[in-house]
Each structure stands twice: as structure tokens, then as C-alpha cells.
Design an enzyme around this catalytic site. Structure first.
Site, short mmCIF file in Angstrom:
data_model
loop_
_atom_site.label_atom_id
_atom_site.label_comp_id
_atom_site.label_asym_id
_atom_site.label_seq_id
_atom_site.Cartn_x
_atom_site.Cartn_y
_atom_site.Cartn_z
N ILE A 142 0.78 -1.29 0.29
CA ILE A 142 0.03 -0.14 0.10
C ILE A 142 0.91 1.25 0.08
CG2 ILE A 142 -0.10 -0.12 2.46
CD1 ILE A 142 -2.97 0.85 2.57
N SER A 143 0.81 2.19 -0.90
CA SER A 143 1.59 3.26 -1.06
C SER A 143 1.70 4.10 0.37
CB SER A 143 1.21 4.29 -1.89
OG SER A 143 1.28 3.44 -3.45
#
Ligand code: SAH
Length: 223
Positions: free
Chosen positions: A68-69
């Protein structure tokens, strides 16, 4: 303690507010982006073991060796697209679904493509549970989604060897494509604006790190 006090001191709510302050101090100024980050429950998009770290400004592992960024990355890419509510936005690399939720919270019509069916399925479930109406598709996003083209904006959340031409051509005139371009370990974030039918301007927003974009107009699958 009254219910209201409980709400005010909700630890995750406080952490979200602190994160928004941190993003503001790092240069994020788009109020619609900041409001979305303050609203979306990032913890809902994380594996159980990562929930306590939901509001650290870092990328975190999800399933299938993907990530997940980092919130700053999500915020700066989204800000770079200069979105207005009701725009049609295509995301490549659904991953956890968090970026798609941010776009939906901002009032966009969101289409998102993920190559790993399991990730797509999970993201679809979480997005629905969190109340976001997002069209989740499974497949190779490097060739976009022509059925809904052209788009006001396209956001690629994995690193590409070059700007995928098909995506650049699925933009409206005036539309923007945010795409990290470089080698497999580090990239420059490009914002490509379609200024005329056959003309695109490119702005370099500096270095970022993403997992590889794998597909026809991306990297070959290394397995
Ligand atoms: N936007 C995500 C971050 C995802 S990481 C989030 O908010 O959590 C990048 C994702 O891109 C990974 O899930 C990876 O599987 C996916 N991906 C890589 N190449 C792709 C392709 N060609 N088409 C669609 N998804 C791709």
C-alpha cells in the site's frame, strides 16, 4: 466518558489528523486531498498485523508481495492530477484499494484495474464495506480500459519502464496521467498532460519508489 468524548479521543481519528498535519508540512495543499486522507480509514485496507501502523507515513506490505503506497505518495500523486469532483479517473494497480477510496471520497468516478485477482477481490470487498462505489476490474492495466475512455485523469501506482502509450492516448485533451517511470528499483514521477490530439507535455516531479508495473506496456513478468 460520554460517547462524544470517546469520538473526539478516538486514537485512530487523532492519528489521521496528525497524519494530515504531517502531509501539510511536507507540502500537500489541495484541501480536497487532505480532507479525503482525514476521512478514509486506511486501517481497513491493511492486513491485521499492520493496522497499528496505519497512520505512519510509510508504505506497508499487503498480500502477493505488493504494498500500500505511502500516504505522502498517494497525496502528492493525487494533488498532481488537479482533480475536480465528478471527474472520470482510471487507476492502474488497485492493490489494497486505498488510493481508489481516496479518489472516490473526493467525488470522482473511479475505475481501477489490478492484475492479481485475489487483491482485486479483497479490495472490492473492503471498498464496498467502507461505502465507496468503485468499479474494480481484473487484468493488465498497462493497456488501460478503452470501454470507458477518455479519462480526465489516469494514475499508475506501479513503476513503468516508459510512459505506457495506450494510457496516454486514453486521456481527454487537457487530461493528466501520473506515472512513475524508471528502472525496477526507483522511478521519477511523471505527470503527462495531453495538450492536443497528438501532443503531450511531461513534468518530472522527482524520485519515488514503486513495485514494478507488469504487463504488455510495462515490465515482463519475472517469475
Ligand atoms: N494503489 C495501491 C498500491 C498498489 S501497489 C494502493 O492504494 O494500495 C501496485 C499494484 O499494481 C500491485 O497490487 C500490483 O499487483 C499492481 N500491478 C502491477 N502491474 C499491473 C498491471 N499491469 N495492471 C494492473 N495492476 C498491476
Amino acid at each position: 466518558m460520554s460517547k462524544q468524548n470517546n469520538k473526539i479521543t478516538s486514537p485512530l481519528g487523532v492519528q489521521r489528523t496528525v497524519l494530515v498535519k504531517e502531509l501539510r508540512s511536507k507540502g500537500i495543499s489541495d484541501t480536497n486531498v487532505l480532507r479525503a486522507i482525514e476521512t478514509v480509514h486506511r486501517e481497513a485496507f491493511l492486513p491485521a498485523a499492520m493496522v497499528s501502523r496505519a497512520y505512519e507515513d510509510t508504505a506497508l506490505p499487503i498480500d502477493n508481495k505488493q504494498t500500500i503506497s505511502q500516504p505522502y505518495t498517494v497525496a502528492s500523486m493525487t494533488q498532481a492530477l488537479r482533480l475536480e469532483p465528478q471527474m472520470k479517473v482510471l487507476e492502474i494497480g488497485t492493490g489494497s484499494g486505498y488510493q481508489a477510496a481516496i479518489l472516490a471520497e473526493m467525488g470522482m468516478h473511479v475505475f481501477t484495474i489490478e492484475r492479481h485477482p485475489i487483491l482485486s477481490q479483497k479490495a472490492r470487498e473492503v471498498l464496498a464495506r467502507e461505502g465507496y462505489n468503485v468499479n474494480c476490474r481484473i487484468g493488465d492495466g498497462t493497456i488501460g480500459y478503452s470501454a470507458q475512455a477518455p479519462y480526465d485523469a489516469i494514475i499508475v501506482t506501479a513503476g513503468a519502464p516508459d510512459v505506457p502509450e495506450t494510457l496516454a492516448k486514453q486521456l481527454k485533451i487537457g487530461g493528466r496521467l501520473a506515472v512513475p517511470v524508471g528502472d525496477k528499483s526507483s522511478q521519477q514521477l511523471y505527470v503527462v498532460t495531453r495538450t492536443a490530439d497528438e501532443k503531450w507535455d511531461v513534468l518530472d516531479l522527482g524520485p519515488y519508489k514503486f513495485v514494478p508495473l507488469i504487463g504488455i506496456e510495462g515490465w515482463e513478468d519475472g517469475r
